[in-house]
Design a protein around this motif. Sequence first.
Motif, PDB file in Angstrom:
ATOM      1  N   LYS A  52       0.847  -1.182   0.000  1.00 10.31           N
ATOM      2  CA  LYS A  52       0.000   0.000   0.000  1.00 10.31           C
ATOM      3  C   LYS A  52       0.887   1.238   0.000  1.00 10.31           C
ATOM      4  O   LYS A  52       1.890   1.312   0.715  1.00 10.31           O
ATOM      5  CB  LYS A  52      -0.886   0.008   1.241  1.00 10.31           C
ATOM      6  CG  LYS A  52      -1.941   1.085   1.274  1.00 10.31           C
ATOM      7  CD  LYS A  52      -3.108   0.763   0.367  1.00 10.31           C
ATOM      8  CE  LYS A  52      -3.937  -0.384   0.882  1.00 10.31           C
ATOM      9  NZ  LYS A  52      -5.119  -0.681   0.049  1.00 10.31           N
TER      10      LYS A  52
ATOM     11  N   LYS B 158      -3.314  11.924  -3.343  1.00 13.31           N
ATOM     12  CA  LYS B 158      -4.654  12.246  -3.824  1.00 13.31           C
ATOM     13  C   LYS B 158      -5.050  11.259  -4.924  1.00 13.31           C
ATOM     14  O   LYS B 158      -4.193  10.649  -5.557  1.00 13.31           O
ATOM     15  CB  LYS B 158      -4.699  13.671  -4.366  1.00 13.31           C
ATOM     16  CG  LYS B 158      -4.338  14.731  -3.333  1.00 13.31           C
ATOM     17  CD  LYS B 158      -4.332  16.118  -3.947  1.00 13.31           C
ATOM     18  CE  LYS B 158      -3.955  17.175  -2.901  1.00 13.31           C
ATOM     19  NZ  LYS B 158      -3.896  18.533  -3.492  1.00 13.31           N
ATOM     20  N   ASP B 159      -6.356  11.147  -5.149  1.00 13.36           N
ATOM     21  CA  ASP B 159      -6.847  10.248  -6.189  1.00 13.36           C
ATOM     22  C   ASP B 159      -6.205  10.549  -7.536  1.00 13.36           C
ATOM     23  O   ASP B 159      -5.855   9.637  -8.294  1.00 13.36           O
ATOM     24  CB  ASP B 159      -8.367  10.360  -6.327  1.00 13.36           C
ATOM     25  CG  ASP B 159      -9.130   9.649  -5.215  1.00 13.36           C
ATOM     26  OD1 ASP B 159      -8.477   9.048  -4.335  1.00 13.36           O
ATOM     27  OD2 ASP B 159     -10.371   9.697  -5.230  1.00 13.36           O
TER      28      ASP B 159
ATOM     29  N   THR C  38      -9.721   2.468  -9.499  1.00 16.64           N
ATOM     30  CA  THR C  38     -10.229   2.740  -8.154  1.00 16.64           C
ATOM     31  C   THR C  38      -9.051   3.163  -7.279  1.00 16.64           C
ATOM     32  O   THR C  38      -8.364   2.315  -6.690  1.00 16.64           O
ATOM     33  CB  THR C  38     -10.905   1.490  -7.549  1.00 16.64           C
ATOM     34  OG1 THR C  38     -11.923   1.024  -8.437  1.00 16.64           O
ATOM     35  CG2 THR C  38     -11.531   1.813  -6.194  1.00 16.64           C
TER      36      THR C  38
ATOM     37  N   SER D  27      -8.520   4.362  -4.301  1.00 20.45           N
ATOM     38  CA  SER D  27      -8.431   3.980  -2.891  1.00 20.45           C
ATOM     39  C   SER D  27      -7.870   2.576  -2.691  1.00 20.45           C
ATOM     40  O   SER D  27      -7.464   2.215  -1.587  1.00 20.45           O
ATOM     41  CB  SER D  27      -9.815   4.070  -2.232  1.00 20.45           C
ATOM     42  OG  SER D  27     -10.725   3.184  -2.859  1.00 20.45           O
ATOM     43  N   LYS D  28      -7.823   1.815  -3.763  1.00 22.85           N
ATOM     44  CA  LYS D  28      -7.265   0.468  -3.696  1.00 22.85           C
ATOM     45  C   LYS D  28      -5.749   0.501  -3.497  1.00 22.85           C
ATOM     46  O   LYS D  28      -5.152  -0.466  -3.023  1.00 22.85           O
ATOM     47  CB  LYS D  28      -7.610  -0.278  -4.995  1.00 22.85           C
ATOM     48  CG  LYS D  28      -7.097  -1.693  -5.113  1.00 22.85           C
ATOM     49  CD  LYS D  28      -7.548  -2.305  -6.428  1.00 22.85           C
ATOM     50  CE  LYS D  28      -7.058  -3.731  -6.613  1.00 22.85           C
ATOM     51  NZ  LYS D  28      -7.500  -4.311  -7.904  1.00 22.85           N
TER      52      LYS D  28
ATOM     53  N   TYR E 277      -3.765   3.305  -2.082  1.00 19.52           N
ATOM     54  CA  TYR E 277      -3.084   4.174  -1.119  1.00 19.52           C
ATOM     55  C   TYR E 277      -3.934   4.447   0.115  1.00 19.52           C
ATOM     56  O   TYR E 277      -5.138   4.212   0.141  1.00 19.52           O
ATOM     57  CB  TYR E 277      -2.705   5.499  -1.769  1.00 19.52           C
ATOM     58  CG  TYR E 277      -3.841   6.502  -1.922  1.00 19.52           C
ATOM     59  CD1 TYR E 277      -4.087   7.449  -0.935  1.00 19.52           C
ATOM     60  CD2 TYR E 277      -4.654   6.511  -3.054  1.00 19.52           C
ATOM     61  CE1 TYR E 277      -5.114   8.380  -1.060  1.00 19.52           C
ATOM     62  CE2 TYR E 277      -5.680   7.438  -3.199  1.00 19.52           C
ATOM     63  CZ  TYR E 277      -5.897   8.370  -2.193  1.00 19.52           C
ATOM     64  OH  TYR E 277      -6.919   9.280  -2.323  1.00 19.52           O
ATOM     65  N   THR E 278      -3.263   4.975   1.131  1.00 23.55           N
ATOM     66  CA  THR E 278      -3.924   5.481   2.322  1.00 23.55           C
ATOM     67  C   THR E 278      -3.128   6.661   2.857  1.00 23.55           C
ATOM     68  O   THR E 278      -1.892   6.675   2.798  1.00 23.55           O
ATOM     69  CB  THR E 278      -4.038   4.399   3.411  1.00 23.55           C
ATOM     70  OG1 THR E 278      -4.618   4.993   4.581  1.00 23.55           O
ATOM     71  CG2 THR E 278      -2.683   3.827   3.794  1.00 23.55           C
TER      72      THR E 278
ATOM     73  N   THR F 299      -8.587  13.460   8.370  1.00 22.22           N
ATOM     74  CA  THR F 299      -8.670  12.218   7.619  1.00 22.22           C
ATOM     75  C   THR F 299      -9.786  11.351   8.180  1.00 22.22           C
ATOM     76  O   THR F 299      -9.943  11.225   9.393  1.00 22.22           O
ATOM     77  CB  THR F 299      -7.339  11.463   7.707  1.00 22.22           C
ATOM     78  OG1 THR F 299      -6.310  12.322   7.243  1.00 22.22           O
ATOM     79  CG2 THR F 299      -7.361  10.210   6.868  1.00 22.22           C
TER      80      THR F 299
ATOM     81  N   LYS G 170     -12.613   5.463   6.295  1.00 24.60           N
ATOM     82  CA  LYS G 170     -12.263   5.374   4.878  1.00 24.60           C
ATOM     83  C   LYS G 170     -10.830   4.904   4.693  1.00 24.60           C
ATOM     84  O   LYS G 170     -10.538   4.044   3.876  1.00 24.60           O
ATOM     85  CB  LYS G 170     -12.458   6.731   4.200  1.00 24.60           C
ATOM     86  CG  LYS G 170     -12.121   6.718   2.720  1.00 24.60           C
ATOM     87  CD  LYS G 170     -12.373   8.087   2.096  1.00 24.60           C
ATOM     88  CE  LYS G 170     -12.017   8.091   0.620  1.00 24.60           C
ATOM     89  NZ  LYS G 170     -12.222   9.413  -0.014  1.00 24.60           N
ATOM     90  N   THR G 171      -9.913   5.490   5.480  1.00 23.70           N
ATOM     91  CA  THR G 171      -8.507   5.127   5.307  1.00 23.70           C
ATOM     92  C   THR G 171      -8.235   3.715   5.799  1.00 23.70           C
ATOM     93  O   THR G 171      -7.398   3.015   5.250  1.00 23.70           O
ATOM     94  CB  THR G 171      -7.588   6.120   6.051  1.00 23.70           C
ATOM     95  OG1 THR G 171      -8.024   6.243   7.403  1.00 23.70           O
ATOM     96  CG2 THR G 171      -7.637   7.491   5.401  1.00 23.70           C
TER      97      THR G 171
ATOM     98  N   ALA H  18      -9.265   1.509   3.111  1.00 26.41           N
ATOM     99  CA  ALA H  18      -8.290   1.539   2.012  1.00 26.41           C
ATOM    100  C   ALA H  18      -7.076   0.713   2.361  1.00 26.41           C
ATOM    101  O   ALA H  18      -6.535  -0.006   1.511  1.00 26.41           O
ATOM    102  CB  ALA H  18      -7.874   2.993   1.737  1.00 26.41           C
TER     103      ALA H  18
END
Length: 356
Positions: A110, A302-303, A324, A326-327, A329-330, A345, A349-350, A353
């Motif tokens: 990740k 960022k995305d 996608t 979020s797959k 990074y965090t 944050t 969500k994180t 991820a």
Amino acid sequence: MKLHLPLLSVAAAVVLALTVSGCGGAAEAGQANQPGNEVKELRYQGSANNVTFPELAADLGYLGDLKLNWVGNTTSGPQDIQSAATNQTDFGGAFSGAVVKLIEAGAPVKAVVNYYGSDEKTFNGYYVKADSSIKGPRDLIGKKIAVNTLGAHHEAVINTYLTQNGLSPDEIKQVQLVPLAPNDTEEAIRRGQVDAGTLGGVLQDRAVGAGGLRSLFSDVQLFGNFAGGQIVLRNDFIEKNPNTTRTFTTGVAKAIKWAAETPRDEVIARFTKIIENRGRNESTANLKFWKSPGVPDSGVIKDEDFTRWEAWLNSAGIVKDKLTPSKYYTNEFNDLAGATNGTATDPAKTDAARKG
């Protein structure tokens, strides 16, 4: 663009290595997520004659009681993150597209912090000889371009440049990418061994200063200021060493922020001291060309750091469906993320991820 290796062969080798060897080793020292049992020494690969942000963070005291264990140098981002994925090192950094490629191939890693990028001071340029007949993108058809490695930043940038300028996929395939060590690229261009080549950082400034080369385009001209790559950790390392992960990630982010806010002469002096004190028989001559960290927002991911390359990833067959982000990074472990974004944050969500 002509490739010299099957697209996913190296990433597939990583998955095989993980299957055979597992993810044991240093990461297993952390038991039950207890701070006292977490790993305190992180193995990594460096860069000759340069100071990485983890090394700067350690020197500035931002890593607390963590120690860095240098195991050698690398000039290839894909190789660096493959070493981390197979537990030969504990962290590695590479171009965003290479991170996607590795994770899509099944590697359990990740991204936790951006570590390089481009801005108006620090960027990657693509150069030809001053008297070259190459004036634009179509002139590259049938020509050779030197890049540091395949399947990474420079391939994606070149592909984007050619695509945006109207070259068809068949025409782009006729542009041959030649892997070459960055230190050898300038001379290869001047000798005509390649028709164009990629130069960045101090190597770029030194080559341009010597004269005889002409810029064809740069990555910052295509995208503006942007983050180009991330440092990754293995998922099992993160799970077993959450406090170490936070200290390391936030320390790197603080080092990036320090380099962005500190007068240039002071940064160069610090880099010089680090290189001289570590005893690797290196030169500090190129440090005088350092201009900026090139990494926006204290390394916060960022995305768009991934979606920017979606067209190339799809054309290369690395991602078949919609990306996608979020797959991959965090920001959970970067304590500067909330301050940089102006919002806290989202832990749920994180965490999702991280485990995804």
